[in-house]
Scaffold this motif. Sequence first.
Motif, PDB file in Angstrom:
ATOM      1  N   PRO A   1     -28.593 -38.313   1.633  1.00 18.04           N
ATOM      2  CA  PRO A   1     -29.051 -37.904   0.296  1.00 18.04           C
ATOM      3  C   PRO A   1     -27.917 -37.839  -0.726  1.00 18.04           C
ATOM      4  O   PRO A   1     -28.168 -37.887  -1.926  1.00 18.04           O
ATOM      5  CB  PRO A   1     -29.649 -36.519   0.527  1.00 18.04           C
ATOM      6  CG  PRO A   1     -29.251 -36.091   1.882  1.00 18.04           C
ATOM      7  CD  PRO A   1     -28.791 -37.291   2.647  1.00 18.04           C
TER       8      PRO A   1
ATOM      9  N   TYR B   1     -24.106 -26.847   5.294  1.00 17.86           N
ATOM     10  CA  TYR B   1     -24.764 -28.134   5.062  1.00 17.86           C
ATOM     11  C   TYR B   1     -25.873 -28.003   4.005  1.00 17.86           C
ATOM     12  O   TYR B   1     -26.264 -28.986   3.379  1.00 17.86           O
ATOM     13  CB  TYR B   1     -25.327 -28.704   6.365  1.00 17.86           C
ATOM     14  CG  TYR B   1     -24.263 -29.127   7.367  1.00 17.86           C
ATOM     15  CD1 TYR B   1     -22.941 -29.346   6.973  1.00 17.86           C
ATOM     16  CD2 TYR B   1     -24.567 -29.321   8.712  1.00 17.86           C
ATOM     17  CE1 TYR B   1     -21.966 -29.729   7.884  1.00 17.86           C
ATOM     18  CE2 TYR B   1     -23.593 -29.717   9.629  1.00 17.86           C
ATOM     19  CZ  TYR B   1     -22.301 -29.913   9.211  1.00 17.86           C
ATOM     20  OH  TYR B   1     -21.341 -30.300  10.112  1.00 17.86           O
TER      21      TYR B   1
ATOM     22  N   SER C   1     -28.751 -31.865  16.641  1.00 17.14           N
ATOM     23  CA  SER C   1     -29.123 -30.637  15.922  1.00 17.14           C
ATOM     24  C   SER C   1     -30.629 -30.439  15.814  1.00 17.14           C
ATOM     25  O   SER C   1     -31.134 -29.345  16.016  1.00 17.14           O
ATOM     26  CB  SER C   1     -28.555 -30.659  14.504  1.00 17.14           C
ATOM     27  OG  SER C   1     -27.173 -30.597  14.544  1.00 17.14           O
ATOM     28  N   ARG C   2     -31.303 -31.505  15.477  1.00 18.02           N
ATOM     29  CA  ARG C   2     -32.718 -31.336  15.183  1.00 18.02           C
ATOM     30  C   ARG C   2     -33.537 -30.941  16.417  1.00 18.02           C
ATOM     31  O   ARG C   2     -34.639 -30.423  16.300  1.00 18.02           O
ATOM     32  CB  ARG C   2     -33.288 -32.603  14.547  1.00 18.02           C
ATOM     33  CG  ARG C   2     -33.319 -33.806  15.459  1.00 18.02           C
ATOM     34  CD  ARG C   2     -33.732 -35.035  14.655  1.00 18.02           C
ATOM     35  NE  ARG C   2     -33.887 -36.212  15.496  1.00 18.02           N
ATOM     36  CZ  ARG C   2     -33.986 -37.449  15.023  1.00 18.02           C
ATOM     37  NH1 ARG C   2     -33.923 -37.669  13.726  1.00 18.02           N
ATOM     38  NH2 ARG C   2     -34.128 -38.469  15.833  1.00 18.02           N
TER      39      ARG C   2
ATOM     40  N   GLN D   1     -32.063 -23.081  11.202  1.00 17.77           N
ATOM     41  CA  GLN D   1     -31.353 -22.017  11.914  1.00 17.77           C
ATOM     42  C   GLN D   1     -31.744 -20.700  11.258  1.00 17.77           C
ATOM     43  O   GLN D   1     -31.845 -20.618  10.030  1.00 17.77           O
ATOM     44  CB  GLN D   1     -29.840 -22.222  11.857  1.00 17.77           C
ATOM     45  CG  GLN D   1     -29.356 -23.474  12.593  1.00 17.77           C
ATOM     46  CD  GLN D   1     -29.607 -23.422  14.092  1.00 17.77           C
ATOM     47  OE1 GLN D   1     -29.788 -22.356  14.683  1.00 17.77           O
ATOM     48  NE2 GLN D   1     -29.650 -24.599  14.714  1.00 17.77           N
TER      49      GLN D   1
ATOM     50  N   LYS E   1     -38.244 -27.586  12.859  1.00 14.62           N
ATOM     51  CA  LYS E   1     -37.489 -27.202  14.044  1.00 14.62           C
ATOM     52  C   LYS E   1     -35.979 -27.198  13.828  1.00 14.62           C
ATOM     53  O   LYS E   1     -35.247 -26.584  14.594  1.00 14.62           O
ATOM     54  CB  LYS E   1     -37.853 -28.131  15.202  1.00 14.62           C
ATOM     55  CG  LYS E   1     -37.513 -29.590  14.942  1.00 14.62           C
ATOM     56  CD  LYS E   1     -37.842 -30.471  16.140  1.00 14.62           C
ATOM     57  CE  LYS E   1     -37.454 -31.904  15.844  1.00 14.62           C
ATOM     58  NZ  LYS E   1     -37.491 -32.758  17.017  1.00 14.62           N
ATOM     59  N   GLU E   2     -35.512 -27.885  12.794  1.00 16.35           N
ATOM     60  CA  GLU E   2     -34.062 -27.949  12.554  1.00 16.35           C
ATOM     61  C   GLU E   2     -33.507 -26.652  12.000  1.00 16.35           C
ATOM     62  O   GLU E   2     -32.296 -26.425  12.021  1.00 16.35           O
ATOM     63  CB  GLU E   2     -33.718 -29.041  11.532  1.00 16.35           C
ATOM     64  CG  GLU E   2     -34.250 -30.412  11.850  1.00 16.35           C
ATOM     65  CD  GLU E   2     -35.623 -30.653  11.239  1.00 16.35           C
ATOM     66  OE1 GLU E   2     -36.357 -29.675  10.992  1.00 16.35           O
ATOM     67  OE2 GLU E   2     -35.961 -31.824  11.023  1.00 16.35           O
TER      68      GLU E   2
ATOM     69  N   GLY F   1     -30.150 -27.585   6.151  1.00 24.81           N
ATOM     70  CA  GLY F   1     -29.318 -28.325   5.196  1.00 24.81           C
ATOM     71  C   GLY F   1     -29.190 -29.792   5.531  1.00 24.81           C
ATOM     72  O   GLY F   1     -28.904 -30.146   6.675  1.00 24.81           O
ATOM     73  N   THR F   2     -29.370 -30.622   4.542  1.00 25.20           N
ATOM     74  CA  THR F   2     -29.216 -32.064   4.752  1.00 25.20           C
ATOM     75  C   THR F   2     -27.913 -32.579   4.131  1.00 25.20           C
ATOM     76  O   THR F   2     -27.671 -33.780   4.111  1.00 25.20           O
ATOM     77  CB  THR F   2     -30.385 -32.855   4.125  1.00 25.20           C
ATOM     78  OG1 THR F   2     -30.383 -32.626   2.710  1.00 25.20           O
ATOM     79  CG2 THR F   2     -31.718 -32.438   4.698  1.00 25.20           C
ATOM     80  N   GLY F   3     -27.103 -31.663   3.645  1.00 25.31           N
ATOM     81  CA  GLY F   3     -25.873 -32.076   2.990  1.00 25.31           C
ATOM     82  C   GLY F   3     -24.695 -32.108   3.946  1.00 25.31           C
ATOM     83  O   GLY F   3     -24.860 -32.327   5.149  1.00 25.31           O
ATOM     84  N   SER F   4     -23.516 -31.873   3.401  1.00 23.68           N
ATOM     85  CA  SER F   4     -22.307 -32.063   4.204  1.00 23.68           C
ATOM     86  C   SER F   4     -21.204 -31.134   3.728  1.00 23.68           C
ATOM     87  O   SER F   4     -21.319 -30.484   2.698  1.00 23.68           O
ATOM     88  CB  SER F   4     -21.829 -33.503   4.051  1.00 23.68           C
ATOM     89  OG  SER F   4     -21.361 -33.716   2.731  1.00 23.68           O
ATOM     90  N   VAL F   5     -20.146 -31.096   4.517  1.00 21.15           N
ATOM     91  CA  VAL F   5     -18.901 -30.455   4.094  1.00 21.15           C
ATOM     92  C   VAL F   5     -17.866 -31.561   3.969  1.00 21.15           C
ATOM     93  O   VAL F   5     -17.545 -32.241   4.951  1.00 21.15           O
ATOM     94  CB  VAL F   5     -18.443 -29.398   5.112  1.00 21.15           C
ATOM     95  CG1 VAL F   5     -17.125 -28.769   4.662  1.00 21.15           C
ATOM     96  CG2 VAL F   5     -19.509 -28.330   5.298  1.00 21.15           C
TER      97      VAL F   5
ATOM     98  N   SER G   1     -21.487 -33.404   8.841  1.00 29.89           N
ATOM     99  CA  SER G   1     -22.913 -33.320   8.532  1.00 29.89           C
ATOM    100  C   SER G   1     -23.683 -33.488   9.833  1.00 29.89           C
ATOM    101  O   SER G   1     -23.231 -34.186  10.740  1.00 29.89           O
ATOM    102  CB  SER G   1     -23.312 -34.414   7.545  1.00 29.89           C
ATOM    103  OG  SER G   1     -24.726 -34.433   7.377  1.00 29.89           O
ATOM    104  N   SER G   2     -24.822 -32.838   9.934  1.00 26.59           N
ATOM    105  CA  SER G   2     -25.663 -33.131  11.096  1.00 26.59           C
ATOM    106  C   SER G   2     -26.815 -34.051  10.712  1.00 26.59           C
ATOM    107  O   SER G   2     -27.226 -34.901  11.486  1.00 26.59           O
ATOM    108  CB  SER G   2     -26.203 -31.842  11.720  1.00 26.59           C
ATOM    109  OG  SER G   2     -26.918 -31.094  10.780  1.00 26.59           O
ATOM    110  N   TYR G   3     -27.297 -33.920   9.495  1.00 24.60           N
ATOM    111  CA  TYR G   3     -28.464 -34.688   9.075  1.00 24.60           C
ATOM    112  C   TYR G   3     -28.225 -36.190   9.159  1.00 24.60           C
ATOM    113  O   TYR G   3     -29.081 -36.949   9.584  1.00 24.60           O
ATOM    114  CB  TYR G   3     -28.862 -34.284   7.648  1.00 24.60           C
ATOM    115  CG  TYR G   3     -30.084 -34.992   7.114  1.00 24.60           C
ATOM    116  CD1 TYR G   3     -31.353 -34.677   7.595  1.00 24.60           C
ATOM    117  CD2 TYR G   3     -29.975 -35.969   6.127  1.00 24.60           C
ATOM    118  CE1 TYR G   3     -32.482 -35.330   7.111  1.00 24.60           C
ATOM    119  CE2 TYR G   3     -31.089 -36.618   5.633  1.00 24.60           C
ATOM    120  CZ  TYR G   3     -32.342 -36.298   6.121  1.00 24.60           C
ATOM    121  OH  TYR G   3     -33.450 -36.935   5.645  1.00 24.60           O
TER     122      TYR G   3
ATOM    123  N   GLY H   1     -18.498 -26.379   9.671  1.00 22.10           N
ATOM    124  CA  GLY H   1     -19.188 -27.622   9.351  1.00 22.10           C
ATOM    125  C   GLY H   1     -18.313 -28.857   9.404  1.00 22.10           C
ATOM    126  O   GLY H   1     -18.815 -29.975   9.341  1.00 22.10           O
TER     127      GLY H   1
END
Lengths: 233, 707
Positions: A180, B107, A97-98, B161, B158-159, B205-209, A88-90, B69
Amino acid sequence: MDTTKSAPEGESKRSTSSRREFLRLAGAGLAGAFAAAAFGCVSFDTRDGKKVKVWATSSGAIVHDPSRCVGCRRCETACTVRNDGKGSSYISRIKVSRNLNYGVAGVSAAYARADGQLGNFRVVGETCRQCSHPACGEACPVGAISADKTTGARVVDARKCVGCGACQRACPWGIATVDPETEKSTKCLLCGGDPNCVKNCPTGAIKFYPWAEAEALLFGTGGTADAVSGATA
Amino acid sequence: MSVTYGYTGKILRVNLTTGKISTDDTLKYKDFIGGEGMAMKIMWDEVPAGTHPFAPENKIVFGTGPFCGTGVPCSGRTNITSLLPSNPFHAVSSSHMGGYFSVELKYAGWDMIVVEGKSPKPVWLRIEDGKVALEDARWIWGKGIFDTMAMIGSQMGKEAQVAAIGQAGENQLNLSVIRTGASHSAGGHGGILGAKNLKAIGVKGTGSVKIAAKPEELMALDKYMMSLIGANNQHVVPKNPQPWAEYTSPSSRWTAKKGLYWGAANPPVETGECYPEDMQSVGLRTYKAVVDLGPVAEKYTVRMGGCAHCPIRCHSQVKIPQLERYGMDPYVANTCMGFYSPFGVMINGTPDLPGQEPGEQSMIAKGLGAKLADDYGMWCNYGQIGRDVLYAHKHGIFKKVLPAEEYASIPWDMLEKGDPAFLVDFYDRVANKKGELWHIADGSYYLAKRWNFGEDYWSDYKYKLWSKLGFPVHHSNEASGQVGALISCFSNRDAQNHSHMNFIAAGLPIDMLKDIAAEEWGSRDAIDDVKNYKPMTAAKAKFVKWSLSRSLLHNSLTLCNWMWPMTTSPLKERKYRGDTGLEAQFYTLVTGIPKSKEDLDLDAERAFTLFRALTVRAMGTADMRKNHDQTTEWVVTAEKGKDGKDIAQFTPGTDRMTQDDMEIGRTMVYKEFGWDEKTGSPTRARLEALGLSDVAQELSSKGLLPA
């Protein structure tokens, strides 16, 4: 100097302002109590009956070098794979990333010359300062953030965390982040003193420095700015 | 939905005609691995033969794989599959881009995006985790890609893509790209988005793999893999002598050395000795700016960039203040063809001017051209566009086909004397579809017809066309003789295959490579000394099949085939052996679905056979040998030596092939795939064995199964 090793406990190069400030507030009579507060976070009463909260200084902090960073973001997955079992990057505790495309400031009409991959290519990563008086920890309503007993890193106790996001809102650097998916806060825990992001940076752009050095690198030394008070409240 | 590992489990489907946005299940396609493999299945099932690439009925699939990811090294690529406009039969083909798009898509919770239909007005697709919407794009329609990205970034944050088309894609040029990030282009499919009125896709995306294995298991495998990785193209020996290196290779992309700096970094960064065991200098090994742009570029280099989760940085990021003279910002990034192709348009070269350093003017031309092509979103057909300009110029074709007024308005004098400013005029005309000149972006097949090119266009080695289907060489006969030559015969565009190239150019002594070849493909004669090729062998056919399958495997996982597979390593203690089982080891840990190397190779073979069936269906013939797999004439014609005499094939000094030997090679490769050895078409038996009975059924009903 080998900057990748954590400073041994009690060997910080100079006493920090946090300690000085504490001693000034609390008086010499509480010096013994300070030793008890060397690890973790403790509250005391001053002689005049006021409360003072003391945080043990972190052993160190991670510093990111924008001139060496190539924006690969391997640090981010190194962080979250180790600590969260997922990519994850968040929620990465190091934030690249941001800022990758347009820098910290974000998109502007002058983007083509501003920081970021769509501008002057400069990649600015943001790391947890392990602040002397961590705003995240101060803000946490349930006391879920404390100084790790070994490293002094300000760590989240997931069992206590209620995912309210107070830490996320309080952190001036936007590091603490509520996942989240789990509704638990994530912030840099220094991976037990051997940060995985540092180990996985392919250009040596991320280093773990003893706290005083990290503080100087992050905020600069000299001048009027007090590095420590610059960090947080 | 239950938890999935590696895969997010969801495919996003967008119908631009109706505006309907829906979700599909990824795992129903899991036999096709991901990315390119799954896209082949979707194209087979959903886009009938005879569909025009620019018709609403065509679909375009943006695919990631289970590795995107997760941080698996070099797993940041995006695979794009659709009908290919520049192909005479509009056969299915894939384009790929690096950057950070695929990872962000994962993500956000999506493995793939399948776009169909045509929007009644220009739109862009906005994806923020599970929130997906089509947005009005009239305010960005007509803009270049850089501004488009910034304007979408201003809306999404800005995040985000962004993948976008420029004017070239909007104008539905066959040679147009979809681009993301600073310099990552997928060539060939830009016009499809243009035809669909889809300007861009922005994703956040704020999620994950999620990873099935324990973190320490994946971390341990990652550490092992990182010990085997080399430099760009998996070159495992340095270009320059190093204290640690037994071997060097002049063509190695392991170009770092002491005293060689990213000169425009602040402060300058020394690339240094880069010991193989030093994990903190892996990203410094490949210093491509001084290769692509020449030694002059050292002081202009800000850093090396690249893709998500890749420690090898192959994109040069340079600051060339001289670009400001052309009204451009000074910062430009790219790699290989991104620089060479626009430079190729300058057919007389770009001689240095008085006062310039050696190579300065060509660096400026490459930078300027890269910036223009990347903003307009122009594709080059793997460098062919410059050779097309050369042919048309040399044969007086421009004068013949362009209206007199248009011809007179083109600053030919700039081209003649090598002034890079010619590129400013050229790309404006072509990308904006002005006059007749823009047809240079039709691609070789259509262009040669329209402008009536002679047979010499195809048969003269100088123009480097590999196939009359209109694509050029891309690591073909010059890359291990029949191995590269045959690999190039199976695609619908330039071969884009590095499975073989990375191995043969690793930089190790030929005897050692032959030993490794014997271990991998059964015999030392899978490869030959450079320009000393021997007739076709069964081991070469195995190497060809492996290279084709692995490339598709990588485009499905997705891994970068410009780095993977890890056939060799820089480690003396391993006798420079790599590990070709790594993909399967990662797959098992990431997804929790146990697969051996053989299992994954079989999955890749299934997908490649489906790709073959798609080509059979598009061309309406089962005779692939005759109608698809042939080369242009120069490939199988003896070349002349300096003395004017023919250099006989399979003697030292030539890489030319013979027709007879190539036919033997085709037969052997068909056999390796279990296809019909006469026609090169998949048989019912093989299709059924691969679980593709439905494909066999449809081909049979169309009379397209071999007898």
